[in-house]
Design an enzyme around this catalytic site. Sequence first.
Site, PDB file in Angstrom:
ATOM      1  N   HIS A 168      38.929  -5.183  15.752  1.00 15.98           N
ATOM      2  CA  HIS A 168      39.725  -3.987  15.461  1.00 15.98           C
ATOM      3  C   HIS A 168      39.346  -2.848  16.398  1.00 15.98           C
ATOM      4  O   HIS A 168      38.336  -2.901  17.099  1.00 15.98           O
ATOM      5  CB  HIS A 168      39.483  -3.551  14.016  1.00 15.98           C
ATOM      6  CG  HIS A 168      38.022  -3.428  13.684  1.00 15.98           C
ATOM      7  ND1 HIS A 168      37.268  -2.327  14.043  1.00 15.98           N
ATOM      8  CD2 HIS A 168      37.171  -4.296  13.071  1.00 15.98           C
ATOM      9  CE1 HIS A 168      36.022  -2.514  13.646  1.00 15.98           C
ATOM     10  NE2 HIS A 168      35.930  -3.702  13.070  1.00 15.98           N
ATOM     11  N   HIS A 222      31.633  -9.986   9.590  1.00 17.66           N
ATOM     12  CA  HIS A 222      32.172  -8.943   8.715  1.00 17.66           C
ATOM     13  C   HIS A 222      31.273  -8.666   7.512  1.00 17.66           C
ATOM     14  O   HIS A 222      30.840  -9.584   6.819  1.00 17.66           O
ATOM     15  CB  HIS A 222      33.557  -9.327   8.200  1.00 17.66           C
ATOM     16  CG  HIS A 222      34.092  -8.348   7.195  1.00 17.66           C
ATOM     17  ND1 HIS A 222      34.484  -7.069   7.545  1.00 17.66           N
ATOM     18  CD2 HIS A 222      34.258  -8.437   5.844  1.00 17.66           C
ATOM     19  CE1 HIS A 222      34.884  -6.423   6.460  1.00 17.66           C
ATOM     20  NE2 HIS A 222      34.753  -7.230   5.414  1.00 17.66           N
ATOM     21  N   ASP A 264      35.558 -11.343  12.935  1.00 13.88           N
ATOM     22  CA  ASP A 264      35.634 -10.237  11.990  1.00 13.88           C
ATOM     23  C   ASP A 264      36.843 -10.466  11.080  1.00 13.88           C
ATOM     24  O   ASP A 264      37.579 -11.447  11.246  1.00 13.88           O
ATOM     25  CB  ASP A 264      35.743  -8.915  12.756  1.00 13.88           C
ATOM     26  CG  ASP A 264      35.148  -7.732  12.002  1.00 13.88           C
ATOM     27  OD1 ASP A 264      34.896  -7.851  10.782  1.00 13.88           O
ATOM     28  OD2 ASP A 264      34.933  -6.682  12.624  1.00 13.88           O
ATOM     29  N   HIS A 317      37.427   1.327  12.855  1.00 13.47           N
ATOM     30  CA  HIS A 317      36.110   1.892  12.569  1.00 13.47           C
ATOM     31  C   HIS A 317      35.121   1.329  13.577  1.00 13.47           C
ATOM     32  O   HIS A 317      35.452   0.437  14.365  1.00 13.47           O
ATOM     33  CB  HIS A 317      35.655   1.576  11.140  1.00 13.47           C
ATOM     34  CG  HIS A 317      35.408   0.114  10.897  1.00 13.47           C
ATOM     35  ND1 HIS A 317      36.426  -0.777  10.611  1.00 13.47           N
ATOM     36  CD2 HIS A 317      34.267  -0.622  10.926  1.00 13.47           C
ATOM     37  CE1 HIS A 317      35.908  -1.991  10.455  1.00 13.47           C
ATOM     38  NE2 HIS A 317      34.605  -1.930  10.645  1.00 13.47           N
ATOM     39  N   GLU A 367      39.086  -7.579   9.847  1.00 12.42           N
ATOM     40  CA  GLU A 367      40.133  -6.562   9.864  1.00 12.42           C
ATOM     41  C   GLU A 367      41.285  -6.894  10.802  1.00 12.42           C
ATOM     42  O   GLU A 367      42.433  -6.549  10.527  1.00 12.42           O
ATOM     43  CB  GLU A 367      39.548  -5.193  10.240  1.00 12.42           C
ATOM     44  CG  GLU A 367      38.697  -4.549   9.159  1.00 12.42           C
ATOM     45  CD  GLU A 367      37.234  -4.966   9.233  1.00 12.42           C
ATOM     46  OE1 GLU A 367      36.427  -4.420   8.463  1.00 12.42           O
ATOM     47  OE2 GLU A 367      36.900  -5.838  10.071  1.00 12.42           O
TER      48      GLU A 367
END
Length: 271
Positions: free
Chosen positions: A107, A61, A9, A118, A11
């Site tokens: 994250h 992502h 990802d 999120h 983040e």
Amino acid sequence: MKKVYISADIEGIWGNSNPANTAKNGYLYSEYCTNMMNEVNLVIDLLFQNGVEEVVVNDSHGNMDNLLPSKLDPRAAFVSANGAYKEFGMMEGLDDSFDGALFIGYHSRCNSPGVMAHTIWGTMVRKILVDGKELGESGLNRLLANEFGVPVILASGDSEYGKQVEEELGCVFVETKKALNNQCALCCSFNELKNRYTKGIQEALKTDEKPAISSSHTMEITFHHSRNADFVSRMDNVEKMDDCTVRIEKETYKDLYALMRFVIKVCNAYV
């Protein structure tokens, strides 16, 4: 371990903190992708240095086209696709041939501390419960890996995400930055990041336990807006529970995960 899967990802990647730059219209989007590329390649190189023979990378992502094939370590294989066409999204390409999985640059879940926290689709999804327990992306993805008999051996991201790794995964954790708030982080030097990954990967590759095959599960998806629940509850196998929440259930977690992906994608396309 000889064959390892990477789900990456953006983040939780070192150096990245502003959500505006995780999308293609972001001023520093190319820099964020470069940071992601550098970190994934660092992990790939360390895996091969420590005896791994095959690595497969899946971009996890957004539309899942942030990692450039021409920039990826040439020893690694990778999943290339329009993200909407990935049945298993962040875990596309995983099967029972892998010895272990790594979650890189992840994250925290929605409504919890952490940089850019999120769950799946931040502007749409408030929370996801599996068998009554709220899970973030790593917890949801671990259950899918378990269904294939693949252990998640390492995860990386900010300091707040590390607390959720202990809760949801129980694997080796590499801290990429200290979370100061949702859009602010204290990043270590890149040299220190290399040291952390070097130690973390060496430890993670010692994992020799296979997870139990996952059984059937019930999932509840709570949206920010009632219109989303109204819309998807028209679909087969989707039951509306309250104004913003729907419930889905399947015989296997693989089918449940794929249905979750489809439900959220339908919402994004039409609602």
